[in-house]
Design an enzyme around this catalytic site. Structure first.
Site, PDB file in Angstrom:
ATOM      1  N   HIS A  64    -131.930  22.290  58.560  1.00 54.37           N
ATOM      2  CA  HIS A  64    -131.335  22.062  57.234  1.00 54.37           C
ATOM      3  C   HIS A  64    -132.258  21.086  56.513  1.00 54.37           C
ATOM      4  O   HIS A  64    -132.069  19.870  56.594  1.00 54.37           O
ATOM      5  CB  HIS A  64    -129.926  21.477  57.369  1.00 54.37           C
TER       6      HIS A  64
ATOM      7  N   SER B 268    -136.620  14.677  55.406  1.00 58.01           N
ATOM      8  CA  SER B 268    -137.115  14.934  56.765  1.00 58.01           C
ATOM      9  C   SER B 268    -138.367  15.817  56.799  1.00 58.01           C
ATOM     10  O   SER B 268    -139.262  15.562  57.612  1.00 58.01           O
ATOM     11  CB  SER B 268    -136.004  15.506  57.643  1.00 58.01           C
TER      12      SER B 268
ATOM     13  N   GLU C 130    -133.903  26.288  54.714  1.00 58.58           N
ATOM     14  CA  GLU C 130    -133.081  25.773  53.612  1.00 58.58           C
ATOM     15  C   GLU C 130    -132.459  26.971  52.902  1.00 58.58           C
ATOM     16  O   GLU C 130    -133.155  27.905  52.513  1.00 58.58           O
ATOM     17  CB  GLU C 130    -133.930  24.933  52.650  1.00 58.58           C
TER      18      GLU C 130
ATOM     19  N   ASP D 247    -130.533  31.131  57.218  1.00 53.64           N
ATOM     20  CA  ASP D 247    -129.499  30.289  57.811  1.00 53.64           C
ATOM     21  C   ASP D 247    -130.071  29.566  59.037  1.00 53.64           C
ATOM     22  O   ASP D 247    -130.416  30.210  60.026  1.00 53.64           O
ATOM     23  CB  ASP D 247    -128.324  31.208  58.199  1.00 53.64           C
TER      24      ASP D 247
ATOM     25  N   ASP E 144    -129.334  18.976  60.757  1.00 56.11           N
ATOM     26  CA  ASP E 144    -128.788  18.003  59.796  1.00 56.11           C
ATOM     27  C   ASP E 144    -128.013  18.737  58.694  1.00 56.11           C
ATOM     28  O   ASP E 144    -128.413  18.723  57.530  1.00 56.11           O
ATOM     29  CB  ASP E 144    -129.978  17.207  59.216  1.00 56.11           C
TER      30      ASP E 144
HETATM   31  N1  SAM Z   1    -132.620  17.136  56.535  1.00 53.79           N
HETATM   32  C1  SAM Z   1    -132.749  16.678  55.154  1.00 53.79           C
HETATM   33  C2  SAM Z   1    -133.347  15.298  55.151  1.00 53.79           C
HETATM   34  O1  SAM Z   1    -133.124  14.526  56.097  1.00 53.79           O
HETATM   35  O2  SAM Z   1    -134.064  14.966  54.194  1.00 53.79           O
HETATM   36  C3  SAM Z   1    -131.422  16.693  54.432  1.00 53.79           C
HETATM   37  C4  SAM Z   1    -130.646  17.952  54.575  1.00 53.79           C
HETATM   38  S1  SAM Z   1    -129.096  18.024  53.732  1.00 53.79           S
HETATM   39  C5  SAM Z   1    -128.115  16.902  54.627  1.00 53.79           C
HETATM   40  C6  SAM Z   1    -128.487  19.579  54.262  1.00 53.79           C
HETATM   41  C7  SAM Z   1    -129.181  20.770  53.604  1.00 53.79           C
HETATM   42  O3  SAM Z   1    -128.788  21.967  54.288  1.00 53.79           O
HETATM   43  C8  SAM Z   1    -128.797  21.014  52.149  1.00 53.79           C
HETATM   44  O4  SAM Z   1    -129.962  21.013  51.365  1.00 53.79           O
HETATM   45  C9  SAM Z   1    -128.135  22.402  52.130  1.00 53.79           C
HETATM   46  O5  SAM Z   1    -128.439  23.149  50.975  1.00 53.79           O
HETATM   47  C10 SAM Z   1    -128.723  23.050  53.349  1.00 53.79           C
HETATM   48  N2  SAM Z   1    -127.915  24.090  54.007  1.00 53.79           N
HETATM   49  C11 SAM Z   1    -126.564  24.242  54.015  1.00 53.79           C
HETATM   50  N3  SAM Z   1    -126.224  25.245  54.863  1.00 53.79           N
HETATM   51  C12 SAM Z   1    -127.381  25.715  55.405  1.00 53.79           C
HETATM   52  C13 SAM Z   1    -127.677  26.701  56.390  1.00 53.79           C
HETATM   53  N4  SAM Z   1    -126.705  27.401  56.979  1.00 53.79           N
HETATM   54  N5  SAM Z   1    -128.965  26.900  56.735  1.00 53.79           N
HETATM   55  C14 SAM Z   1    -129.969  26.182  56.143  1.00 53.79           C
HETATM   56  N6  SAM Z   1    -129.751  25.224  55.217  1.00 53.79           N
HETATM   57  C15 SAM Z   1    -128.476  24.989  54.852  1.00 53.79           C
END
Ligand code: SAM
Length: 302
Positions: free
Chosen positions: A42, A109, A127, A155, A176
């Site tokens: 994520h 990240s 993402e 996903d 995350d």
């Molecule tokens: N890891 C990042 C950081 O530390 O800078 C922050 C990530 S943020 C907490 C979570 C992200 O996951 C969001 O941008 C959201 O759009 C994305 N997201 C939500 N569901 C997802 C999925 N099933 N697969 C991939 N990304 C997803």
């Protein structure tokens, strides 16, 4: 779905904990010459402006990275910052805001990780949000990293295990999610179970919110049971900055307090991490704590 945008939260107390742990873990794993693959399930947008509209509106970084930076030399602040906290500050401020003592740019990240990786390491970014994916892809393109970095609009829960095990059999997986949907808690558990089945010696790091919701409460407990049953070492670190009680304003309205606490759960953590966090977490409580509920917990096993 998809109302979560990390730009509102970049540099908050949860990012301070998460990225301190991420950097300490990467530093350890990168001591070995063999190539490392990092899978970020994520990824978010990759880079954030702390003086921009999103972060400015939420003000969350003010209670996170900014508070940590401002603490230097202030009463009650530690005289010497724990090495992992100093390393976090040097990385997110020094390396991304050269010549500045304050952070205008905050690396997420993907950028923190890429900054630390060597040329022969790989980074796989997932993402799903259409806007954040586009921003992430554009930000990553500027690094001209070629095939070292893959940006996937897929996903992360469903597809990230396809990279496990990587050819060099060394990987860090950061999971995350935004936990926007309560099914995310169960999906984290299924994802880690599947990942461990495919690649039992990988290092897994899961961020989780600590909020009054049964699924959130159960997640670290269930991860602990999973790691223990798999015979794998684990570490659980959490930081509470304030009470989770719903507040009543002077006009009688109820207001949620915002995220009060979060944690990082690692399977196969660096053996050095517990001692590093034992020094850093009390300092984070002293610096980022907003009321008398501020606390930390640090536990490891296996
Ligand atoms: N890891 C990042 C950081 O530390 O800078 C922050 C990530 S943020 C907490 C979570 C992200 O996951 C969001 O941008 C959201 O759009 C994305 N997201 C939500 N569901 C997802 C999925 N099933 N697969 C991939 N990304 C997803």
């Amino acid at each position: 779905m998809f109302s979560y945008r990390h730009a509102f939260h970049a540099g908050n107390h949860a990012d301070v904990l998460k990225h301190t742990v991420l950097i300490a873990t990467l530093d350890y794993l990168l001591e070995k010459e063999t190539a490392l693959t990092v899978v970020d399930t994520h990824a978010g947008a990759g880079l954030y402006r702390l003086d921009g509209d999103y972060a400015g509106a939420s003000g969350e970084a003010t209670q996170g990275i900014m508070r940590l930076l401002a603490s230097k030399g202030s009463p009650g602040a530690p005289e010497v910052m724990a090495p992992v906290l100093q390393r976090y500050i040097d990385t997110v401020v020094g390396d991304f805001n050269p010549g500045k003592t304050s952070a205008r740019i905050y690396p997420g990240s993907p950028f923190i990780t890429h900054h630390l990786l060597r040329d022969h390491d790989k980074l796989k970014l997932f993402e799903l949000h259409p806007t954040d994916w586009r921003t992430l892809a554009a930000n990553i393109e500027q690094l001209e990293a070629g095939r070292q970095i893959a940006v996937l609009r897929e996903d992360g829960f469903g597809s990230a295990t396809k990279f496990l095990p990587p050819p060099s059999r060394r990987a860090l997986v950061l999971c995350d999610p935004s936990y926007e949907m309560k099914t995310d808690y169960g999906r984290v558990l299924d994802f880690i179970a599947e990942a461990l089945k495919r690649f039992a010696t990988g290092t897994y790091a899961v961020w989780y919110p600590i909020i009054p919701r049964p699924e959130a409460h159960d997640l670290p407990r269930r991860l602990k049971t999973m790691a223990t049953k798999a015979g794998k070492p684990w570490l659980n670190a959490s930081l509470t900055v304030k009470s989770s009680k719903i507040l009543t304003t002077p006009t009688g309205e109820s207001r949620r307090p915002g995220l009060p606490a979060s944690g990082m759960f690692l399977v196969n953590p660096p053996f050095t991490l517990k001692a590093q966090l034992a020094e850093a977490l009390p300092q984070l409580v002293a610096i980022l704590g907003q009321d008398r509920n501020a606390a930390f917990a640090l536990d490891a096993g296996g």
